[in-house]
Design a protein around this motif. Structure first.
Motif, PDB file in Angstrom:
ATOM      1  N   PRO A 157       0.839  -1.200   0.000  1.00 57.50           N
ATOM      2  CA  PRO A 157       0.000   0.000   0.000  1.00 57.50           C
ATOM      3  C   PRO A 157       0.878   1.255   0.000  1.00 57.50           C
ATOM      4  N   GLY A 158       0.538   2.184  -0.868  1.00 58.67           N
ATOM      5  CA  GLY A 158       1.297   3.437  -0.937  1.00 58.67           C
ATOM      6  C   GLY A 158       2.455   3.395  -1.904  1.00 58.67           C
ATOM      7  N   HIS A 159       2.823   2.198  -2.389  1.00 61.18           N
ATOM      8  CA  HIS A 159       3.973   2.063  -3.286  1.00 61.18           C
ATOM      9  C   HIS A 159       3.574   1.987  -4.767  1.00 61.18           C
ATOM     10  N   GLY A 160       2.265   2.160  -5.039  1.00 59.32           N
ATOM     11  CA  GLY A 160       1.785   2.031  -6.419  1.00 59.32           C
ATOM     12  C   GLY A 160       2.416   3.035  -7.366  1.00 59.32           C
ATOM     13  N   GLY A 161       2.637   4.241  -6.887  1.00 57.09           N
ATOM     14  CA  GLY A 161       3.216   5.281  -7.744  1.00 57.09           C
ATOM     15  C   GLY A 161       4.579   4.877  -8.272  1.00 57.09           C
ATOM     16  N   GLY A 162       5.421   4.385  -7.395  1.00 59.58           N
ATOM     17  CA  GLY A 162       6.744   3.938  -7.812  1.00 59.58           C
ATOM     18  C   GLY A 162       6.666   2.710  -8.708  1.00 59.58           C
ATOM     19  N   PHE A 163       5.679   1.846  -8.445  1.00 60.18           N
ATOM     20  CA  PHE A 163       5.552   0.601  -9.207  1.00 60.18           C
ATOM     21  C   PHE A 163       5.193   0.849 -10.665  1.00 60.18           C
ATOM     22  N   VAL A 164       4.280   1.796 -10.904  1.00 55.82           N
ATOM     23  CA  VAL A 164       3.784   1.991 -12.275  1.00 55.82           C
ATOM     24  C   VAL A 164       4.712   2.876 -13.109  1.00 55.82           C
ATOM     25  N   ALA A 165       5.629   3.595 -12.442  1.00 51.82           N
ATOM     26  CA  ALA A 165       6.470   4.558 -13.153  1.00 51.82           C
ATOM     27  C   ALA A 165       7.485   3.864 -14.050  1.00 51.82           C
ATOM     28  N   GLU A 166       8.039   4.644 -14.968  1.00 52.73           N
ATOM     29  CA  GLU A 166       9.146   4.206 -15.844  1.00 52.73           C
ATOM     30  C   GLU A 166       8.764   3.000 -16.691  1.00 52.73           C
ATOM     31  N   GLY A 171       6.778  -6.277 -22.675  1.00 54.18           N
ATOM     32  CA  GLY A 171       8.104  -6.396 -23.273  1.00 54.18           C
ATOM     33  C   GLY A 171       9.140  -5.526 -22.594  1.00 54.18           C
ATOM     34  N   LYS A 172       8.684  -4.638 -21.715  1.00 57.09           N
ATOM     35  CA  LYS A 172       9.609  -3.721 -21.051  1.00 57.09           C
ATOM     36  C   LYS A 172       9.523  -3.851 -19.531  1.00 57.09           C
ATOM     37  N   GLY A 173       8.292  -3.824 -19.011  1.00 54.58           N
ATOM     38  CA  GLY A 173       8.106  -3.784 -17.557  1.00 54.58           C
ATOM     39  C   GLY A 173       7.852  -5.150 -16.946  1.00 54.58           C
ATOM     40  N   LYS A 174       7.758  -5.149 -15.618  1.00 49.72           N
ATOM     41  CA  LYS A 174       7.550  -6.394 -14.867  1.00 49.72           C
ATOM     42  C   LYS A 174       6.113  -6.900 -14.954  1.00 49.72           C
ATOM     43  N   LEU A 175       5.158  -5.962 -15.112  1.00 53.26           N
ATOM     44  CA  LEU A 175       3.748  -6.370 -15.105  1.00 53.26           C
ATOM     45  C   LEU A 175       3.042  -5.829 -16.351  1.00 53.26           C
ATOM     46  N   PRO A 176       3.094  -6.571 -17.462  1.00 48.53           N
ATOM     47  CA  PRO A 176       2.381  -6.123 -18.665  1.00 48.53           C
ATOM     48  C   PRO A 176       0.882  -6.069 -18.376  1.00 48.53           C
ATOM     49  N   PHE A 177       0.275  -4.927 -18.665  1.00 49.98           N
ATOM     50  CA  PHE A 177      -1.156  -4.759 -18.339  1.00 49.98           C
ATOM     51  C   PHE A 177      -1.892  -4.262 -19.583  1.00 49.98           C
ATOM     52  N   ASN A 178      -3.158  -4.596 -19.677  1.00 51.89           N
ATOM     53  CA  ASN A 178      -4.088  -4.025 -20.663  1.00 51.89           C
ATOM     54  C   ASN A 178      -3.437  -3.862 -22.041  1.00 51.89           C
ATOM     55  N   THR A 179      -3.027  -4.985 -22.594  1.00 49.98           N
ATOM     56  CA  THR A 179      -2.269  -4.966 -23.842  1.00 49.98           C
ATOM     57  C   THR A 179      -3.122  -4.630 -25.063  1.00 49.98           C
ATOM     58  N   ASP A 180      -4.441  -4.502 -24.882  1.00 45.91           N
ATOM     59  CA  ASP A 180      -5.310  -4.031 -25.967  1.00 45.91           C
ATOM     60  C   ASP A 180      -5.387  -2.501 -26.001  1.00 45.91           C
ATOM     61  N   GLY A 181      -4.750  -1.864 -25.023  1.00 43.22           N
ATOM     62  CA  GLY A 181      -4.884  -0.408 -24.893  1.00 43.22           C
ATOM     63  C   GLY A 181      -5.857  -0.023 -23.794  1.00 43.22           C
ATOM     64  N   GLY A 182      -6.604  -1.016 -23.313  1.00 44.68           N
ATOM     65  CA  GLY A 182      -7.468  -0.829 -22.149  1.00 44.68           C
ATOM     66  C   GLY A 182      -8.564   0.208 -22.355  1.00 44.68           C
TER      67      GLY A 182
END
Lengths: 386, 132
Positions: free
Chosen positions: A297-306, A312-323
């Motif tokens: 909790p509270g660490h989401g900002g750092g997690f989603v950044a960069e 293909g780049k990040g640790k958690l590929p999300f919404n690959t249709d563009g969401g």
């Protein structure tokens, strides 16, 4: 509880984003026909029907009449845009219990071309009416309240939220049906017009006409079909509200839903290779990522950044249709497309540019209603059939 | 810059169980529905305590002050903005409201605010807040 016998065997998303010349029932039917065709079944095989509040008429009845089917089991559970994620869990339970063999779940909506005549906006019997609608709430405002509080408690920034939209746009560029196909930058997001502080226009999802449908079937039937099927390892559903004034805006019902889904599946967040995460607004994604346990909790900002959410780049590929942020949020309800893209990933049928290699385990999560007041959440842990 | 969107308020429906709240507002008072058995307050007002389900409730007069729990400045089509917020009016009792006569860009979570009253279309007082 153990994994379900029922399998996800069909998934179909209407390709269009604007449908001025179609009736709502027609769109629902097109979605249904697309999903049964994808599964290699017929509407006549459907004996379980699940729908949400988008369906025209009373509950499930008008649409099954339109489709001229007579399912032996129906469910019209309504908790907002996550309803269709819940319907997967409910359809799986109904199939496992022998209440039906082939379940159809539909969604369609056309907010860009509203119907003539609509439900009244006010309801004098709604107990919170005078204490809420009096103050001119908007949908973005009710999510902005959560964003503002998260920023206050944890120092989350607009730039961190912007990375969520940036990641979605990287995926949407490969989706020919996406409403917004342009890749955007953090600067583009924070410089887009303010809607409800601290949320900018690019922190908000698109508004589209569209829909989709899913088919579940018992494993015995799934085995006979030619399409890859998807296992349902874990499900969880929850609802959270103001608690008579004792509301905490820094976390969502997703925390409760996810706890159940992780427990039932025996899986952990670090095993998930792809995640469909409900993106009505950027803040929705950030809170869900924390509540799902992908970070503290509270660490989401750092997690989603960069770019950590970029395939293909990040640790958690999300919404690959563009969401919902870039591709589609049909009928202002994003749960259906969340499940559909997770199915595509597990079948290896996402766009090659965003397909997660050898994707065997995925999550689909939805949040419906309003974070500022009351909302539903549903989590699915899904696996490729071995 | 003050919020520059002029708020208007529809007449509330005023369900029977909330009558005491609206009457107090017309007397210039903020009351919080409070349970005489468990001692907790709640909002929006109900006919039974949503914490212990007692119907032994009173309308407890507040001094009208509160703190901002969260807020947003909502932009209005065609220009202007207004503030939609949660104000904590008693311990763990957070109420949806508007904050008026304020500079939305200068508001802070945790800031002290005080009750103010704005008329609905037919003159019923509506509860809003202003910076204290």
């Amino acid at each position: 509880m153990t994994a379900h016998d029922a399998r996800l065997v069909g998934a179909y998303e209407l390709p269009y984003r604007h449908a001025p010349d179609k009736s709502l029932a027609q769109m629902q039917a097109e979605a249904a026909l697309g999903a049964v065709a994808d599964a290699g079944l017929s509407l006549k095989d459907v004996d379980g029907f699940f729908c949400g509040g988008d369906t025209p008429g009373m509950g499930p009845m008008s649409l099954i009449e339109y489709l001229n089917i007579t399912p032996r089991y129906v469910d019209s559970t309504e908790t907002g845009g996550n309803s269709y994620v819940s319907h997967v869990a409910r359809a799986a339970r109904a199939i496992d219990a022998g209440l039906c063999d082939v379940a159809l779940i539909t969604l369609a909506g056309k907010p860009r071309t509203p119907a003539k005549g609509s439900r009244p906006m006010t309801d004098s019997n709604k107990p919170d009416q005078d204490f809420e609608l009096t103050y001119h709430p908007t949908v973005p405002a009710n999510y902005a309240l959560a964003a503002q509080r998260h920023m206050y408690e944890y120092g989350t920034t607009s730039e961190q939220l912007a990375w969520i939209k940036v990641a979605a746009s990287h995926h949407a560029q490969h989706n020919p049906h996406a409403l917004l196909k342009d890749v955007v930058t953090v600067e583009d997001v924070v410089n887009s017009p303010m809607v409800a502080s601290p949320l900018h226009r690019f922190d908000c999802c698109v508004i589209t006409d569209g829909g989709g449908a899913l088919i579940l079937a018992k494993s015995e039937i799934a085995k006979r079909l030619n399409r890859p099927s998807v296992k349902i390892l874990g499900t969880g559903e929850a609802v959270k509200h103001q608690g008579a004034g004792d509301i905490d805006l820094t976390w969502t019902a997703g925390k409760w839903a996810a706890e159940k889904a992780w427990k039932m599946s025996g899986c952990t967040p670090d095993q998930i290779q792809y995640a469909s995460i409900y993106d009505s607004f950027t803040i929705t994604v950030l809170l869900e990522i924390e509540d799902l346990g992908f970070c503290k909790p509270g660490h989401g900002g750092g997690f989603v950044a960069e770019g950590n959410l970029i395939s293909g780049k990040g640790k958690l590929p999300f919404n690959t249709d563009g969401g919902g942020l870039c591709s589609n949020h049909p009928g202002n309800r994003g749960g259906m497309t969340k499940v559909i893209e997770a199915v595509r990933q597990l079948r290896g049928e996402a766009h090659p540019a965003v397909q997660v290699p050898d994707c065997a385990l995925a999550l689909a999560h939805g949040t419906g209603g309003s974070l500022g007041t009351r909302h539903g959440a549903s989590t699915l842990i899904l696996a490729r059939e071995d | 810059m003050a919020e520059d969107h002029k708020m208007t308020y529809a007449d509330p429906w005023m369900l029977p169980e909330t009558k005491g709240f609206w009457e107090a507002l017309n007397d210039g008072k903020l009351v919080i529905r409070t349970c005489n058995d468990c001692g907790r307050g709640h909002h929006f007002p109900r006919a039974m305590c949503p914490h212990c389900y007692s119907s032994n409730l009173e309308w407890k007069e507040s001094d009208g002050t509160g703190t901002i729990y969260s807020f947003t400045a909502q932009q209005v089509k065609g220009g202007g903005k207004y503030v939609y917020a949660y104000v904590e009016i008693a311990d763990r009792v957070r109420a949806i409201t508007n904050i008026v006569d304020c500079d939305p860009d200068a508001l802070q979570i945790g800031q002290k605010v005080k009750a103010a009253f704005r008329p609905s279309a037919s003159g019923q007082n509506i509860l809003v807040f202003t910076p204290a």
